[in-house]
Enzyme design. Structure first.
Site, PDB file in Angstrom:
ATOM      1  N   ALA A  63       0.850  -1.181   0.000  1.00  0.00           N
ATOM      2  CA  ALA A  63       0.000   0.000   0.000  1.00  0.00           C
ATOM      3  C   ALA A  63       0.893   1.240   0.000  1.00  0.00           C
ATOM      4  O   ALA A  63       2.054   1.186   0.398  1.00  0.00           O
ATOM      5  CB  ALA A  63      -0.913  -0.008   1.221  1.00  0.00           C
ATOM      6  N   GLY A 106       0.170  -4.888   0.883  1.00  0.00           N
ATOM      7  CA  GLY A 106      -1.092  -4.802   0.158  1.00  0.00           C
ATOM      8  C   GLY A 106      -1.071  -5.535  -1.164  1.00  0.00           C
ATOM      9  O   GLY A 106      -2.102  -6.018  -1.630  1.00  0.00           O
ATOM     10  N   GLU A 109      -1.798  -9.012  -0.326  1.00  0.00           N
ATOM     11  CA  GLU A 109      -3.215  -9.079   0.040  1.00  0.00           C
ATOM     12  C   GLU A 109      -4.113  -8.991  -1.184  1.00  0.00           C
ATOM     13  O   GLU A 109      -5.133  -9.689  -1.267  1.00  0.00           O
ATOM     14  CB  GLU A 109      -3.525  -7.974   1.044  1.00  0.00           C
TER      15      GLU A 109
END
Length: 255
Positions: A63, A106, A109
């Site tokens: 992220a 992220g 993920e």
């Protein structure tokens, strides 16, 4: 410059993350654009599979820290920061992640929000948030644990170390490994195979497998059986079984 490049090959839609200077770090504008482009296609009966990919160097290197660094607890709570990613997870068209290079934080993920992960030999997965004084926040503690087990997940989350493609395959995170130069072509080839089948059946299969991670065996078997029964209301079920008896390829219509 667009954060997401969309290509379409028949029933297969390829969404390429396109923030090369940031190694495809995930931010709000990237998510907004991804949803803006994929949600209408999700409802298109002629689209049978999504392929999510990045570059050879990075699927997504986490992220965007710059977007979060100055936020307070109240900011994060009131914005329900990362909560909007559930809209991507909720896309019902089967999603395949084609991962080359870094899939960190992220990025790891995001790959786990997809239904299948294929990796190149260069892929590296990690949940390094512990090094920033936080924990995974887009499903890393939950999906990773369900996919590879508590002990392996904690080994990655508490150390922040990287896991290469071979280890990810052995752990059950990755379905197959392909040479880097073949990854996207092989993934698209498989996506075409998936997309050739009945879309209601594809959606039902994904939902039933997802329930296996959430329900006990008895409840899961009942859910599977009821969905199996429901598919007998579709034209595709009639066509699929008739084609099998007639020894020909079925012509599914997506309904």
């Amino acid at each position: 410059m667009s954060n997401i490049i969309i290509e379409r090959e028949g029933a297969v839609v390829i969404a390429r993350l396109n923030r090369p200077k940031a190694l495809n770090a995930l931010n709000t504008s990237l998510l907004d654009e991804l949803l803006e482009k994929l949600q209408p296609l999700d409802n298109d009966p002629t689209v049978g599979c999504f392929v999510i990919t990045g570059s050879e160097r990075a699927f997504a290197a986490g992220a965007d820290i710059k977007e979060m660094e100055q936020k307070s607890y109240l900011d994060m709570f009131q914005e329900d920061f990362f909560g909007a990613w559930e809209a991507f997870t909720a896309l019902r068209t089967p999603k395949i992640a084609a991962v080359s290079g870094y899939a960190l934080g992220g990025g790891c993920e995001l790959s786990m929000m997809c239904d299948i992960i294929y990796a190149s030999e260069s892929a590296k997965f990690a949940q390094p948030e512990i090094k920033l004084g936080v924990i995974p926040g887009i499903g890393g503690t939950q999906r990773l644990t369900k996919l590879i087990g508590k002990v392996k997940a904690l080994d990655l989350i508490l150390t922040g170390r990287m896991m290469n493609a071979q280890e990810a395959l052995q752990a059950g995170l990755v379905a197959r490994i392909f040479p880097k130069e073949e990854l996207l072509d092989r993934t698209i080839e498989i996506a075409h195979q998936i997309a050739s089948y009945s879309k209601p059946s594809l959606i039902a299969a994904v939902e039933a497998v997802d329930r296996a991670l959430e329900l006990g065996l008895r409840e899961g078997l009942l859910f599977e059986r009821r969905v199996f029964h429901a598919l007998f209301a579709t034209k595709d079920q009639k066509e699929g079984m008739k084609a099998f008896i007639e020894k020909r390829q079925p012509a599914f219509v997506g309904g």
